[in-house]
Motif scaffolding. Sequence first.
Motif, short mmCIF file in Angstrom:
data_model
loop_
_atom_site.label_atom_id
_atom_site.label_comp_id
_atom_site.label_asym_id
_atom_site.label_seq_id
_atom_site.Cartn_x
_atom_site.Cartn_y
_atom_site.Cartn_z
N LEU A 188 0.83 -1.21 0.00
CA LEU A 188 0.00 0.00 0.00
C LEU A 188 0.86 1.26 0.00
CD1 LEU A 188 -2.78 -1.10 2.50
CD2 LEU A 188 -3.05 -0.66 0.05
N ASP A 189 1.91 1.27 0.81
CA ASP A 189 2.82 2.43 0.84
C ASP A 189 3.44 2.66 -0.54
OD1 ASP A 189 2.26 2.80 3.51
OD2 ASP A 189 4.14 1.94 4.23
N ARG A 190 3.85 1.58 -1.20
CA ARG A 190 4.46 1.69 -2.53
C ARG A 190 3.45 2.20 -3.55
NH1 ARG A 190 7.17 -3.70 -3.96
NH2 ARG A 190 6.40 -3.73 -1.88
N LEU A 191 2.21 1.69 -3.50
CA LEU A 191 1.18 2.17 -4.42
C LEU A 191 0.91 3.65 -4.23
CD1 LEU A 191 -1.43 -0.74 -4.31
CD2 LEU A 191 -0.15 0.05 -6.32
N ARG A 192 0.78 4.08 -2.98
CA ARG A 192 0.52 5.50 -2.72
C ARG A 192 1.67 6.37 -3.21
NH1 ARG A 192 -0.71 3.37 2.58
NH2 ARG A 192 -2.93 3.00 2.74
N ALA A 243 1.88 6.22 -7.31
CA ALA A 243 0.69 6.61 -8.08
C ALA A 243 0.86 7.93 -8.82
CB ALA A 243 -0.54 6.64 -7.17
N PRO A 244 1.34 9.01 -8.17
CA PRO A 244 1.46 10.28 -8.89
C PRO A 244 2.35 10.20 -10.13
CG PRO A 244 1.62 10.65 -6.54
CD PRO A 244 1.67 9.16 -6.75
N ALA A 279 2.71 7.75 -12.01
CA ALA A 279 1.98 7.00 -13.04
C ALA A 279 0.75 7.75 -13.53
CB ALA A 279 1.57 5.64 -12.48
N GLY A 280 0.59 9.00 -13.05
CA GLY A 280 -0.55 9.80 -13.49
C GLY A 280 -1.85 9.44 -12.77
N LEU A 281 -1.72 8.92 -11.55
CA LEU A 281 -2.90 8.53 -10.79
C LEU A 281 -3.02 9.36 -9.52
CD1 LEU A 281 -2.46 4.65 -11.04
CD2 LEU A 281 -3.97 6.09 -12.43
N ARG A 282 -4.26 9.63 -9.15
CA ARG A 282 -4.53 10.35 -7.91
C ARG A 282 -5.42 9.47 -7.03
NH1 ARG A 282 -7.59 13.98 -9.81
NH2 ARG A 282 -9.55 13.24 -8.96
N LEU A 283 -5.02 9.25 -5.79
CA LEU A 283 -5.82 8.45 -4.87
C LEU A 283 -7.07 9.23 -4.49
CD1 LEU A 283 -6.12 5.89 -3.14
CD2 LEU A 283 -4.81 7.07 -1.36
N GLU A 284 -8.23 8.69 -4.82
CA GLU A 284 -9.48 9.36 -4.51
C GLU A 284 -10.12 8.86 -3.23
OE1 GLU A 284 -12.22 9.43 -7.79
OE2 GLU A 284 -11.28 11.27 -8.49
N VAL A 320 -9.18 3.52 -4.62
CA VAL A 320 -9.75 3.98 -5.87
C VAL A 320 -8.88 5.14 -6.36
CG1 VAL A 320 -11.75 5.00 -7.01
CG2 VAL A 320 -12.08 3.29 -5.21
N PHE A 321 -8.33 4.97 -7.55
CA PHE A 321 -7.47 5.97 -8.16
C PHE A 321 -8.19 6.61 -9.34
CE2 PHE A 321 -4.41 3.12 -6.15
CZ PHE A 321 -3.53 4.01 -5.56
N ALA A 322 -7.93 7.90 -9.55
CA ALA A 322 -8.41 8.60 -10.74
C ALA A 322 -7.21 8.84 -11.65
CB ALA A 322 -9.05 9.93 -10.35
N VAL A 323 -7.45 8.76 -12.94
CA VAL A 323 -6.39 9.01 -13.91
C VAL A 323 -6.32 10.52 -14.10
CG1 VAL A 323 -5.57 8.61 -16.25
CG2 VAL A 323 -6.79 6.77 -15.01
N GLU A 324 -5.16 11.09 -13.85
CA GLU A 324 -4.95 12.55 -13.95
C GLU A 324 -4.78 12.94 -15.42
OE1 GLU A 324 -3.91 15.02 -11.09
OE2 GLU A 324 -5.53 13.72 -10.43
#
Length: 151
Positions: free
Chosen positions: A115-119, A122-123, A125-130, A143-147
């Motif tokens: 989880l720490d690695r994903l968080r 994520a940025p 990779a163009g992802l924002r944790l929603e 749940v991630f949003a694509v930036e």
Amino acid sequence: MSISLLLVPLAVATVAAVHASSADRDDDGRLVCQVQTRMRDANLLAAALRDTDAVVTVHGDELTATWAGVSADFRRGADGIWTAHLTGQVDEERAVGIVRAVDAAYGRQVQRAVLDRLRAQAPAAGLRLESEQITEDAAVRLVFAVEGRSA
């Protein structure tokens, strides 16, 4: 009493399943049991041992954990399989129980690390944790949003 446990990785567990609950004796007459486990990373193992209220000492590739009345030396062989030699106020049932508790704590450590690695990644990779939700069975739903993408 003294008991040695062979901590068989889950990848090998199906082959070793027949032996998982059996006990044998080593050349010194010590009881040796095989216990299925997923432990691989020494740092996560040390953290998991601490989560079970063990006092942990690291000596190179060896870990020593001490609980009330029980001490365990964890060593990894050339094949990558950990063994745990438990001494003190321990029998086969308690030894297996200790290792299973450590394995469960290890699973929580792995989950936390992933989880720490994903968080953290994520940025990039163009992802924002929603949102983040922990379910009743301790599963985590992210749940991630694509930036930067428009519909």
